[in-house]
Design a protein around this motif. Structure first.
Motif, mmCIF file in Angstrom:
data_model
loop_
_atom_site.group_PDB
_atom_site.id
_atom_site.type_symbol
_atom_site.label_atom_id
_atom_site.label_comp_id
_atom_site.label_asym_id
_atom_site.label_seq_id
_atom_site.Cartn_x
_atom_site.Cartn_y
_atom_site.Cartn_z
ATOM 1 N N ASN A 1 -5.418 4.310 9.718
ATOM 2 C CA ASN A 1 -4.405 5.019 8.942
ATOM 3 C C ASN A 1 -2.991 4.618 9.326
ATOM 4 O O ASN A 1 -2.023 5.109 8.728
ATOM 5 N N PHE A 2 -2.847 3.715 10.299
ATOM 6 C CA PHE A 2 -1.497 3.241 10.641
ATOM 7 C C PHE A 2 -0.840 2.491 9.490
ATOM 8 O O PHE A 2 0.362 2.259 9.497
ATOM 9 N N PHE A 3 -1.600 2.135 8.465
ATOM 10 C CA PHE A 3 -1.001 1.516 7.283
ATOM 11 C C PHE A 3 -0.023 2.462 6.581
ATOM 12 O O PHE A 3 0.833 2.020 5.820
ATOM 13 N N GLU B 1 -3.708 12.352 -0.086
ATOM 14 C CA GLU B 1 -3.297 13.456 0.783
ATOM 15 C C GLU B 1 -3.098 12.987 2.216
ATOM 16 O O GLU B 1 -2.117 13.344 2.880
ATOM 17 N N LEU B 2 -4.031 12.169 2.698
ATOM 18 C CA LEU B 2 -3.937 11.681 4.072
ATOM 19 C C LEU B 2 -2.733 10.758 4.236
ATOM 20 O O LEU B 2 -2.034 10.813 5.251
ATOM 21 N N ALA B 3 -2.455 9.916 3.247
ATOM 22 C CA ALA B 3 -1.317 8.999 3.321
ATOM 23 C C ALA B 3 -0.012 9.767 3.467
ATOM 24 O O ALA B 3 0.851 9.410 4.286
ATOM 25 N N ARG B 4 0.159 10.825 2.697
ATOM 26 C CA ARG B 4 1.379 11.630 2.793
ATOM 27 C C ARG B 4 1.484 12.313 4.152
ATOM 28 O O ARG B 4 2.572 12.406 4.733
ATOM 29 N N VAL C 1 0.834 -1.202 0.000
ATOM 30 C CA VAL C 1 0.000 0.000 0.000
ATOM 31 C C VAL C 1 0.873 1.258 0.000
ATOM 32 O O VAL C 1 0.603 2.220 -0.727
ATOM 33 N N ARG C 2 1.923 1.258 0.802
ATOM 34 C CA ARG C 2 2.821 2.420 0.842
ATOM 35 C C ARG C 2 3.462 2.667 -0.527
ATOM 36 O O ARG C 2 3.595 3.813 -0.965
ATOM 37 N N GLU C 3 3.843 1.612 -1.188
ATOM 38 C CA GLU C 3 4.445 1.781 -2.517
ATOM 39 C C GLU C 3 3.441 2.367 -3.505
ATOM 40 O O GLU C 3 3.782 3.239 -4.313
ATOM 41 N N ILE C 4 2.210 1.880 -3.454
ATOM 42 C CA ILE C 4 1.173 2.380 -4.364
ATOM 43 C C ILE C 4 0.970 3.884 -4.191
ATOM 44 O O ILE C 4 0.789 4.620 -5.171
ATOM 45 N N TYR C 5 1.018 4.357 -2.951
ATOM 46 C CA TYR C 5 0.800 5.782 -2.692
ATOM 47 C C TYR C 5 2.088 6.602 -2.735
ATOM 48 O O TYR C 5 2.104 7.765 -2.343
ATOM 49 N N GLY C 6 3.160 6.002 -3.227
ATOM 50 C CA GLY C 6 4.392 6.742 -3.439
ATOM 51 C C GLY C 6 5.102 7.167 -2.177
ATOM 52 O O GLY C 6 5.810 8.186 -2.173
ATOM 53 N N LEU C 7 4.956 6.398 -1.110
ATOM 54 C CA LEU C 7 5.599 6.729 0.157
ATOM 55 C C LEU C 7 6.997 6.121 0.205
ATOM 56 O O LEU C 7 7.294 5.187 -0.540
#
Length: 491
Positions: free
Chosen positions: A386-388, A365-368, A298-304
């Motif tokens: 959101n701890f993911f 936005e929330l992920a970042r 999931v982090r990779e998908i959102y560019g984290l």
């Protein structure tokens, strides 16, 4: 990703399916005890909070006479055995008996209803999906069609007893039925998965626990070569989680209920696999996936930032204070002295990012924002999902409401946090920090004897401790916990 609800023309071939119009149909060769009971009853109780809040607020509490049946948490995994059986079938394997007479290995049942959490049907060969009828047909090879047919009706999500999810019918046709089966209006080279997007979704915890993690388990090993046929499609869900859905499937999402065609696939799965609430059992998962694998995916998908990057406080040298995101719930278990808590966290040495529920806040936005924080703090509830988006070694600080909720808090959030290499810190409030103390008084069983409330049934614990309760945090009592978290980040 735009959902589609077409009525395909006959012999219509979708771009990317790589099948010529004159191709024949393909067959796939792919093959404390009371506390624990309360937590297991969450399948039938806590998870219904969104649907039952208003009803419970008006309901007069009565003491039920009967007890509850314990939820069977046994786990049964027969996938390896089933794959071997399928290979034998597809290769035309023969079994020799003592008289040396060949006998065809019988096919396994299409649907497996044995798991305590979910039902699932898997069709390999001639599978035809009729969305408008919420039906999937299986036409066995001509030489295997007998006089008998079979039919199953299952809920096509990850909780087999969730009444809010409708049923999909799966039929294995006999010889006469197969001869009269509706013709394909489109043929597809990739497999399909039929699943529901409704149920308890719109609560982030259920979005992940009931749909996204089970969908990952069911389809990730296909590397995007799968099409989603979604019953009870929710456009907001498709939009909100579009990046995840697009990554799991490179093909259009089909609005199954509104699809008027007959879609033919080499393989169709109806339903989603699920191991436990917000969790993955590596021993049962394809490629031994873990919850950490899902989080990193999931982090990779959102560019984290990728694994190995430290928490922001240590990774960004210009950062002088750790950053704490403080989530306040909108309806239940909210902090009634939210500004005072924000001030206390700042006084303790944190840069505070206050967040309150807002429907227009996108996941990207929330992920970042979460990734930029060292601590995610909130009362037990969906916001902690959101701890993911936290980095490894970040802290999840969970405020545990009154009512002996420690075990539930650990099962639903604490345990998963630790599986994802997060540091889990819990603060259990005192009775006087609950608004129930002011409402019912210290002599009420609600305050003095929470176990007596839980013994009456999950609905009573839900009413008082999940729905009616808000929190007035004693910032003086809470200060040592903030200091503990600060020291953990500095180590």
């Amino acid at each position: 990703m735009t959902p589609t609800s077409p009525s395909p023309k006959p012999n219509d071939v979708k771009k990317g399916d790589h099948i010529k119009e004159d191709n024949k149909e393909q067959q796939s060769n792919t093959p404390n005890k009371m506390e624990e009971d309360r937590t297991q009853h969450g399948i039938n109780g806590i998870e219904k909070e969104n649907q039952t809040e208003a009803k419970l607020d008006d309901e007069k509490v009565k003491n039920p006479e009967g007890g509850q049946a314990a939820v069977n948490d046994a786990r049964s995994d027969r996938m390896e055995e089933e794959d071997l059986i399928r290979q034998e079938i597809d290769q035309g394997s023969m079994i020799k008996n003592d008289t040396n007479i060949g006998q065809v290995t019988p096919r396994k049942p299409i649907c497996d209803l044995s798991d305590p959490r979910y039902d699932i049907c898997e069709i390999s060969g001639d599978a035809r999906a009729l969305g408008a009828n919420r039906t999937v047909l299986y036409l066995p090879p001509a030489g295997e069609r007998g006089a008998d047919s079979q039919e199953w009706s299952i809920r096509d999500q990850s909780r087999k007893y969730l009444e809010f999810v409708g049923n999909v019918t799966v039929r294995s046709l006999n010889a006469s039925q197969a001869a009269a089966a509706p013709a394909c209006t489109s043929r597809h080279a990739v497999p399909a998965v039929v699943f529901a997007m409704n149920g308890l979704t719109s609560n982030p915890w259920h979005d992940f626990s009931d749909v996204l993690i089970p969908l990952f388990l069911t389809t990730r090993a296909l590397d995007g070569e799968v099409q989603f046929l979604v019953s009870d499609l929710q456009p907001w869900f498709v939009d909100k989680y579009r990046l995840i859905l697009r990554n799991l499937s490179r093909h259009d999402v089909v609005d199954f209920n509104r699809d008027g065609g007959v879609r033919c696939y080499p393989r169709v799965t109806v339903g989603l696999r699920s191991h436990r609430d917000l969790g993955i059992d590596p021993a049962r998962a394809p490629r031994n996936y873990t919850l950490l694998d899902f989080q990193l995916y999931v982090r990779e998908i959102y560019g984290l930032p990728p694994p190995g990057i430290d928490v922001p406080y240590k990774e960004q040298q210009q950062r002088t204070m750790p950053r704490l995101m403080l989530i306040n719930r909108g309806r239940t278990r909210k902090f009634v002295n939210f500004p005072e808590i924000v001030a206390a966290a700042r006084d303790a040495g944190f840069e505070v990012v206050p967040v309150e529920p807002r429907r227009d806040l996108g996941v990207e936005e929330l992920a970042r924002a979460v990734d930029s924080c060292d601590v995610l703090m909130g009362a037990h509830g969906a916001g902690l999902t959101n701890f993911f988006f936290l980095r490894s070694n970040a802290v999840m600080l969970q405020v545990v409401p009154w009512g002996h909720m420690e075990h539930s808090c650990m099962v639903f959030y604490g345990g998963p946090a630790r599986e994802m290499r997060l540091r889990d810190v819990e603060y259990s409030i005192a009775a006087v920090e609950s608004t129930l103390y002011d409402k019912y008084g210290e002599d009420s069983p609600v305050i003095s004897d929470p176990e007596s409330i839980h013994r009456q049934g999950w609905q009573f614990g839900m009413r008082y401790y999940w729905i009616e309760q808000d929190i007035r945090l004693n910032v003086t009592r809470f200060a040592p916990t903030l200091h503990q978290v600060l020291q953990m980040l500095k180590e």
